[in-house]
Design an enzyme around this catalytic site. Structure first.
Site, PDB file in Angstrom:
ATOM      1  N   PRO A  14       0.777  -1.244   0.000  1.00  0.00           N
ATOM      2  CA  PRO A  14       0.000   0.000   0.000  1.00  0.00           C
ATOM      3  C   PRO A  14       0.811   1.297   0.000  1.00  0.00           C
ATOM      4  CG  PRO A  14       0.021  -0.936   2.189  1.00  0.00           C
ATOM      5  CD  PRO A  14       0.746  -1.914   1.293  1.00  0.00           C
ATOM      6  N   CYS A  15       1.453   1.592  -1.117  1.00  0.00           N
ATOM      7  CA  CYS A  15       2.213   2.837  -1.239  1.00  0.00           C
ATOM      8  C   CYS A  15       1.288   4.062  -1.164  1.00  0.00           C
ATOM      9  CB  CYS A  15       3.038   2.840  -2.519  1.00  0.00           C
ATOM     10  SG  CYS A  15       2.118   2.461  -4.021  1.00  0.00           S
ATOM     11  N   HIS A  16       0.006   3.870  -1.409  1.00  0.00           N
ATOM     12  CA  HIS A  16      -0.949   4.970  -1.317  1.00  0.00           C
ATOM     13  C   HIS A  16      -1.144   5.440   0.116  1.00  0.00           C
ATOM     14  CE1 HIS A  16      -3.370   1.305  -0.768  1.00  0.00           C
ATOM     15  NE2 HIS A  16      -4.161   2.048  -0.009  1.00  0.00           N
TER      16      HIS A  16
END
Length: 186
Positions: A143-145
Protein backbone atom coordinates in the site's frame (compact mmCIF):
# COMPACT_ATOMS: atom_id res chain seq x y z
CA UNK A 1 25.99 -24.34 -25.24
CA UNK A 2 23.11 -24.38 -22.75
CA UNK A 3 20.23 -21.99 -23.28
CA UNK A 4 18.96 -19.81 -20.46
CA UNK A 5 15.87 -21.13 -18.66
CA UNK A 6 12.61 -19.48 -19.57
CA UNK A 7 10.34 -18.21 -16.80
CA UNK A 8 6.62 -18.42 -17.29
CA UNK A 9 4.84 -15.27 -16.18
CA UNK A 10 1.07 -15.42 -16.08
CA UNK A 11 -0.86 -12.24 -16.65
CA UNK A 12 -4.42 -11.04 -16.71
CA UNK A 13 -6.55 -8.02 -15.93
CA UNK A 14 -8.72 -6.79 -13.09
CA UNK A 15 -11.53 -4.30 -13.58
CA UNK A 16 -13.70 -2.61 -10.94
CA UNK A 17 -16.27 0.21 -11.16
CA UNK A 18 -13.97 2.43 -9.06
CA UNK A 19 -11.31 2.19 -11.77
CA UNK A 20 -11.55 3.93 -15.13
CA UNK A 21 -9.35 1.31 -16.80
CA UNK A 22 -8.25 -2.22 -15.89
CA UNK A 23 -5.21 -3.14 -13.85
CA UNK A 24 -2.80 -5.62 -15.44
CA UNK A 25 -1.42 -8.27 -13.08
CA UNK A 26 1.61 -10.53 -13.48
CA UNK A 27 2.32 -13.63 -11.40
CA UNK A 28 5.33 -15.94 -11.26
CA UNK A 29 5.40 -19.36 -9.64
CA UNK A 30 6.56 -17.56 -6.47
CA UNK A 31 3.73 -15.03 -6.38
CA UNK A 32 2.42 -11.67 -7.53
CA UNK A 33 5.22 -9.61 -9.07
CA UNK A 34 3.54 -6.66 -10.78
CA UNK A 35 0.33 -4.64 -10.90
CA UNK A 36 -0.01 -1.71 -13.27
CA UNK A 37 -2.00 1.43 -12.55
CA UNK A 38 -5.21 2.07 -14.53
CA UNK A 39 -3.46 4.64 -16.73
CA UNK A 40 -0.71 2.14 -17.66
CA UNK A 41 -1.07 -0.19 -20.64
CA UNK A 42 -0.11 -3.81 -21.16
CA UNK A 43 3.05 -2.48 -22.82
CA UNK A 44 4.17 -1.07 -19.46
CA UNK A 45 3.78 -4.54 -17.97
CA UNK A 46 5.67 -6.16 -20.85
CA UNK A 47 8.57 -3.69 -20.58
CA UNK A 48 8.78 -4.22 -16.82
CA UNK A 49 8.86 -8.02 -17.24
CA UNK A 50 11.54 -7.79 -19.96
CA UNK A 51 13.70 -5.60 -17.71
CA UNK A 52 13.18 -7.44 -14.41
CA UNK A 53 12.75 -11.06 -15.53
CA UNK A 54 14.90 -11.64 -18.64
CA UNK A 55 13.89 -14.58 -20.84
CA UNK A 56 10.38 -14.56 -19.40
CA UNK A 57 7.48 -15.80 -21.43
CA UNK A 58 4.18 -13.97 -20.80
CA UNK A 59 1.11 -16.19 -20.84
CA UNK A 60 -2.37 -14.75 -20.46
CA UNK A 61 -4.09 -17.07 -18.00
CA UNK A 62 -6.91 -15.81 -15.82
CA UNK A 63 -7.12 -19.11 -13.92
CA UNK A 64 -3.57 -18.62 -12.57
CA UNK A 65 -4.60 -15.16 -11.34
CA UNK A 66 -7.95 -16.07 -9.79
CA UNK A 67 -6.90 -15.80 -6.12
CA UNK A 68 -5.17 -12.48 -6.80
CA UNK A 69 -8.17 -11.07 -8.64
CA UNK A 70 -10.49 -12.34 -5.90
CA UNK A 71 -8.58 -10.50 -3.16
CA UNK A 72 -8.43 -7.30 -5.22
CA UNK A 73 -12.18 -7.57 -5.81
CA UNK A 74 -12.78 -7.99 -2.08
CA UNK A 75 -10.54 -4.99 -1.33
CA UNK A 76 -12.29 -2.69 -3.82
CA UNK A 77 -15.68 -3.90 -2.57
CA UNK A 78 -14.65 -2.90 0.97
CA UNK A 79 -14.60 -6.48 2.26
CA UNK A 80 -10.82 -6.99 2.63
CA UNK A 81 -8.46 -5.01 4.82
CA UNK A 82 -5.31 -7.14 4.48
CA UNK A 83 -3.94 -9.10 1.54
CA UNK A 84 -2.69 -12.64 2.12
CA UNK A 85 -1.05 -13.26 -1.23
CA UNK A 86 2.41 -14.63 -1.98
CA UNK A 87 4.63 -11.92 -3.45
CA UNK A 88 7.65 -12.13 -5.73
CA UNK A 89 9.48 -8.84 -5.09
CA UNK A 90 11.96 -7.77 -7.75
CA UNK A 91 14.10 -4.89 -6.54
CA UNK A 92 17.19 -3.90 -4.62
CA UNK A 93 17.64 -4.83 -0.97
CA UNK A 94 16.81 -1.24 0.01
CA UNK A 95 13.68 -1.16 -2.15
CA UNK A 96 12.41 -4.46 -0.79
CA UNK A 97 13.00 -3.26 2.80
CA UNK A 98 10.85 -0.20 2.04
CA UNK A 99 8.17 -2.30 0.37
CA UNK A 100 8.09 -4.68 3.34
CA UNK A 101 7.68 -1.68 5.66
CA UNK A 102 4.78 -0.44 3.55
CA UNK A 103 2.92 -3.69 4.17
CA UNK A 104 2.98 -2.85 7.89
CA UNK A 105 0.88 0.32 7.48
CA UNK A 106 -2.56 -0.62 8.79
CA UNK A 107 -5.62 -0.33 6.60
CA UNK A 108 -7.23 3.09 6.96
CA UNK A 109 -4.06 4.76 8.25
CA UNK A 110 -1.18 6.66 6.68
CA UNK A 111 2.48 7.10 7.54
CA UNK A 112 4.94 9.69 6.31
CA UNK A 113 8.10 9.00 4.33
CA UNK A 114 10.00 9.86 7.52
CA UNK A 115 8.00 7.22 9.40
CA UNK A 116 9.05 4.61 6.82
CA UNK A 117 12.71 5.71 6.99
CA UNK A 118 12.61 5.32 10.79
CA UNK A 119 10.90 1.94 10.44
CA UNK A 120 13.75 0.59 8.28
CA UNK A 121 16.36 2.00 10.69
CA UNK A 122 17.63 4.53 8.16
CA UNK A 123 16.15 7.88 9.29
CA UNK A 124 18.25 9.95 6.87
CA UNK A 125 17.00 8.04 3.82
CA UNK A 126 13.70 9.92 3.54
CA UNK A 127 14.12 10.87 -0.13
CA UNK A 128 15.37 7.40 -1.02
CA UNK A 129 12.26 6.00 0.69
CA UNK A 130 10.17 8.24 -1.58
CA UNK A 131 11.98 6.94 -4.64
CA UNK A 132 11.55 3.31 -3.56
CA UNK A 133 7.89 3.99 -2.78
CA UNK A 134 7.44 5.32 -6.31
CA UNK A 135 9.10 2.20 -7.75
CA UNK A 136 6.74 -0.17 -5.92
CA UNK A 137 5.83 -2.84 -8.51
CA UNK A 138 2.80 -4.12 -6.61
CA UNK A 139 0.69 -1.09 -5.70
CA UNK A 140 -2.49 -1.50 -3.69
CA UNK A 141 -1.35 -4.89 -2.33
CA UNK A 142 1.82 -3.16 -1.10
CA UNK A 143 0.00 0.00 0.00
CA UNK A 144 2.21 2.84 -1.24
CA UNK A 145 -0.95 4.97 -1.32
CA UNK A 146 -0.88 5.01 2.50
CA UNK A 147 2.22 7.23 2.51
CA UNK A 148 1.60 10.97 2.73
CA UNK A 149 3.73 14.01 3.44
CA UNK A 150 4.85 14.73 6.97
CA UNK A 151 2.60 17.79 6.87
CA UNK A 152 -0.40 15.52 6.03
CA UNK A 153 -0.57 16.59 2.38
CA UNK A 154 -0.96 14.26 -0.53
CA UNK A 155 2.37 13.97 -2.28
CA UNK A 156 3.84 12.65 -5.51
CA UNK A 157 2.29 9.39 -6.55
CA UNK A 158 2.95 7.29 -9.65
CA UNK A 159 -0.72 6.29 -9.80
CA UNK A 160 -1.85 9.93 -9.77
CA UNK A 161 -3.04 11.97 -6.82
CA UNK A 162 -6.70 11.33 -7.71
CA UNK A 163 -6.10 7.57 -7.45
CA UNK A 164 -4.25 8.01 -4.16
CA UNK A 165 -7.15 9.98 -2.74
CA UNK A 166 -9.67 7.43 -4.04
CA UNK A 167 -7.80 4.55 -2.35
CA UNK A 168 -7.42 6.44 0.95
CA UNK A 169 -11.12 7.30 0.95
CA UNK A 170 -12.03 3.69 0.12
CA UNK A 171 -10.22 2.79 3.36
CA UNK A 172 -12.01 5.54 5.29
CA UNK A 173 -8.92 7.75 5.69
CA UNK A 174 -9.56 11.48 5.32
CA UNK A 175 -6.91 13.02 7.60
CA UNK A 176 -4.96 14.75 4.82
CA UNK A 177 -5.09 18.00 2.92
CA UNK A 178 -5.45 18.12 -0.83
CA UNK A 179 -2.86 20.88 -1.12
CA UNK A 180 -0.22 18.33 -2.00
CA UNK A 181 1.74 18.72 -5.17
CA UNK A 182 2.68 16.06 -7.67
CA UNK A 183 6.31 16.49 -6.54
CA UNK A 184 7.45 14.80 -3.35
CA UNK A 185 6.94 16.58 -0.03
CA UNK A 186 8.45 14.26 2.52
Amino acid sequence: MMSKPVSEIYWGTFQHPLLLHPLHLAVTNQGLCRITWPHETIDVLKKWVNRRIPNAFLIQNHNQLSKYVQQLQEYFDGDRKKFTLPLDLRGTAFQTSVWQALTQIPYGQAWSYSDIAERIDNPKAVRAVGTANGANPIPIVIPCHRVIGKNATLTGFRGGLDMKEKLLQLEGYYDYTKKGHARFQF
